[in-house]
Scaffold this motif. Sequence first.
Motif, PDB file in Angstrom:
ATOM      1  N   VAL A 105       0.837  -1.199   0.000  1.00  0.00           N
ATOM      2  CA  VAL A 105       0.000   0.000   0.000  1.00  0.00           C
ATOM      3  C   VAL A 105       0.875   1.254   0.000  1.00  0.00           C
ATOM      4  CG1 VAL A 105      -1.631   1.367   1.371  1.00  0.00           C
ATOM      5  CG2 VAL A 105      -1.994  -1.090   1.067  1.00  0.00           C
ATOM      6  N   ILE A 106       1.928   1.243   0.788  1.00  0.00           N
ATOM      7  CA  ILE A 106       2.833   2.395   0.843  1.00  0.00           C
ATOM      8  C   ILE A 106       3.496   2.627  -0.504  1.00  0.00           C
ATOM      9  CG2 ILE A 106       4.989   3.244   1.848  1.00  0.00           C
ATOM     10  CD1 ILE A 106       4.169   1.843   4.451  1.00  0.00           C
ATOM     11  N   LEU A 107       3.952   1.559  -1.142  1.00  0.00           N
ATOM     12  CA  LEU A 107       4.587   1.692  -2.458  1.00  0.00           C
ATOM     13  C   LEU A 107       3.607   2.240  -3.492  1.00  0.00           C
ATOM     14  CD1 LEU A 107       6.676  -1.617  -2.556  1.00  0.00           C
ATOM     15  CD2 LEU A 107       7.566   0.718  -2.381  1.00  0.00           C
ATOM     16  N   THR A 108       2.369   1.765  -3.446  1.00  0.00           N
ATOM     17  CA  THR A 108       1.362   2.272  -4.380  1.00  0.00           C
ATOM     18  C   THR A 108       1.032   3.728  -4.083  1.00  0.00           C
ATOM     19  OG1 THR A 108       0.428   0.042  -4.380  1.00  0.00           O
ATOM     20  CG2 THR A 108      -0.832   1.745  -5.499  1.00  0.00           C
ATOM     21  N   ALA A 109       1.024   4.091  -2.807  1.00  0.00           N
ATOM     22  CA  ALA A 109       0.760   5.485  -2.435  1.00  0.00           C
ATOM     23  C   ALA A 109       1.849   6.401  -2.988  1.00  0.00           C
ATOM     24  CB  ALA A 109       0.679   5.608  -0.918  1.00  0.00           C
ATOM     25  N   ILE A 110       3.089   5.958  -2.932  1.00  0.00           N
ATOM     26  CA  ILE A 110       4.185   6.753  -3.505  1.00  0.00           C
ATOM     27  C   ILE A 110       4.010   6.877  -5.007  1.00  0.00           C
ATOM     28  CG2 ILE A 110       6.676   6.811  -3.903  1.00  0.00           C
ATOM     29  CD1 ILE A 110       7.001   5.389  -1.196  1.00  0.00           C
ATOM     30  N   TYR A 111       3.624   5.774  -5.642  1.00  0.00           N
ATOM     31  CA  TYR A 111       3.387   5.784  -7.090  1.00  0.00           C
ATOM     32  C   TYR A 111       2.287   6.781  -7.459  1.00  0.00           C
ATOM     33  CZ  TYR A 111       1.839   4.076 -11.656  1.00  0.00           C
ATOM     34  OH  TYR A 111       1.464   3.997 -12.964  1.00  0.00           O
ATOM     35  N   ALA A 112       1.168   6.733  -6.741  1.00  0.00           N
ATOM     36  CA  ALA A 112       0.072   7.661  -7.016  1.00  0.00           C
ATOM     37  C   ALA A 112       0.477   9.096  -6.691  1.00  0.00           C
ATOM     38  CB  ALA A 112      -1.161   7.267  -6.205  1.00  0.00           C
ATOM     39  N   TRP A 113       1.191   9.278  -5.605  1.00  0.00           N
ATOM     40  CA  TRP A 113       1.660  10.607  -5.208  1.00  0.00           C
ATOM     41  C   TRP A 113       2.534  11.220  -6.297  1.00  0.00           C
ATOM     42  CZ3 TRP A 113       5.496  11.489  -0.552  1.00  0.00           C
ATOM     43  CH2 TRP A 113       5.579  12.858  -0.271  1.00  0.00           C
ATOM     44  N   ALA A 114       3.344  10.384  -6.943  1.00  0.00           N
ATOM     45  CA  ALA A 114       4.213  10.872  -8.007  1.00  0.00           C
ATOM     46  C   ALA A 114       3.408  11.432  -9.184  1.00  0.00           C
ATOM     47  CB  ALA A 114       5.133   9.751  -8.487  1.00  0.00           C
ATOM     48  N   THR A 115       2.206  10.917  -9.393  1.00  0.00           N
ATOM     49  CA  THR A 115       1.329  11.450 -10.445  1.00  0.00           C
ATOM     50  C   THR A 115       0.553  12.653  -9.943  1.00  0.00           C
ATOM     51  OG1 THR A 115       1.087   9.224 -11.365  1.00  0.00           O
ATOM     52  CG2 THR A 115      -0.492  10.864 -12.092  1.00  0.00           C
ATOM     53  N   VAL A 116       0.039  12.588  -8.719  1.00  0.00           N
ATOM     54  CA  VAL A 116      -0.700  13.713  -8.136  1.00  0.00           C
ATOM     55  C   VAL A 116       0.175  14.964  -8.091  1.00  0.00           C
ATOM     56  CG1 VAL A 116      -1.767  14.569  -6.005  1.00  0.00           C
ATOM     57  CG2 VAL A 116      -2.257  12.250  -6.806  1.00  0.00           C
ATOM     58  N   ALA A 117       1.469  14.774  -7.839  1.00  0.00           N
ATOM     59  CA  ALA A 117       2.385  15.915  -7.740  1.00  0.00           C
ATOM     60  C   ALA A 117       2.426  16.737  -9.026  1.00  0.00           C
ATOM     61  CB  ALA A 117       3.789  15.420  -7.391  1.00  0.00           C
TER      62      ALA A 117
END
Length: 435
Positions: free
Chosen positions: A309-321
């Motif tokens: 979940v943490i890894l996916t959150a970082i992945y999504a965060w990289a797009t949200v940014a």
Amino acid sequence: MNAQTSIAVEAGGRPATAVSAAVGLAGLCGLAGWTVVSRILDFEGPSAALVALLACGLPMIVWSLAVDKVHRASTTGIDWASPPRRLSETLDISLAKIAALWATWGAIACFYCIARWYWQGNYLFAMAVLGYGAAPLFLLSVPYILWLDRRLADPRDGAWHVGQIIVGRAELADREIVLDYLRGWAVKGFFLAFMFAALPGNWAEVIRTPAADILSGPVGLARWLIAAMFMVDITFATIGYMLTLKPLDAHIRSANPYMAGWVAALICYPPFILMNNGGPLDYHPGTADYAYWLGGAPGVLAAVAVLLVILTAIYAWATVAFGLRFSNLTHRGILTHGPYAWTKHPAYLSKNMFWWLATMPFLATTGSLVDVVRNTVVLGLVSGVYYWRARTEEQHLMADRAYRAYAEWMARHGLLARLGRRLFGQKASEPVAAE
């Protein structure tokens, strides 16, 4: 920003980011609100997925214009200080650009018609959306270009150069500018259709999953959270491909001119994808996911689920940014905030770590050593593809002095750089002024 202008920096000396963190946060809040409403009312259909684009995109547009005032940025090329030119002064320019834009859209439509994969499976939804949107887009492009050209400091952009070829004045067109224009629209045409195709399925999975399944245990919760974050990623990415507009400072500065960059990116997406089932880089035969292997160790299973979940959150965060600016193979401003303050490629790093942990290719349900070796090596090759993509992206972006300053800062302060120095006892390099 020209060669005489210094690079803006933030606290700690990090080069300033092109997008404020609040833009992505505004979009995320809007998307979260619509997701909650949709789960309550069972809005799981494709129309609700399109509304999600609106719920996410509008807050970002409002914040960008009202708070960050991106339309005033010098990088837009819009001259707000001077009165707009008279329409008669820019009409010829605008007509050439409209002709180029319409011809470009027509060429993309022809490509869609010819390419068979656009008329099957999930792509049928993408073709329907683009088909319904074509007429309004053609009509709105006229007043938009007429208005914008009166305010642009230099309205003779890539569309104008292509327009000169169309009207028979090819000698006035700059070849490099024309090629960059065509590359930019090739990116939009290819990836926007893919994003629309992926949008409904991701949305439906998040909305229709029963609460009982979500709360059934750490694996059920993790799978729903991962699906939700992939939905966030695809929603933000779709908006990014849609809104390449200068008044939002979200236009494409340049598209990757290197063939290696295009090959590395396209082999990760259909119809050219190599990692699909049965593809040459398919690492799944004889494997099972982490829940299969760790089912007998509930504590370890829960810990791995949390990590995924943490890894996916970082992945999504990289797009949200990216806010309004996400797209492959393009330069639309340099990001230095959020996960990009840790590493230059947070999405690729987190995605590949996710695959290794979730798939565990070094374990095979067949008990075959051949499958173990094959799947491990193939996933290693997949990770190699993403390393290749990262390098080709850097090759493109290094033409911008702002990225060079960011890369130099990351070489001294980035998470991986610091970890490497601790492991190998190296000292940080001295800062070098950006050229």
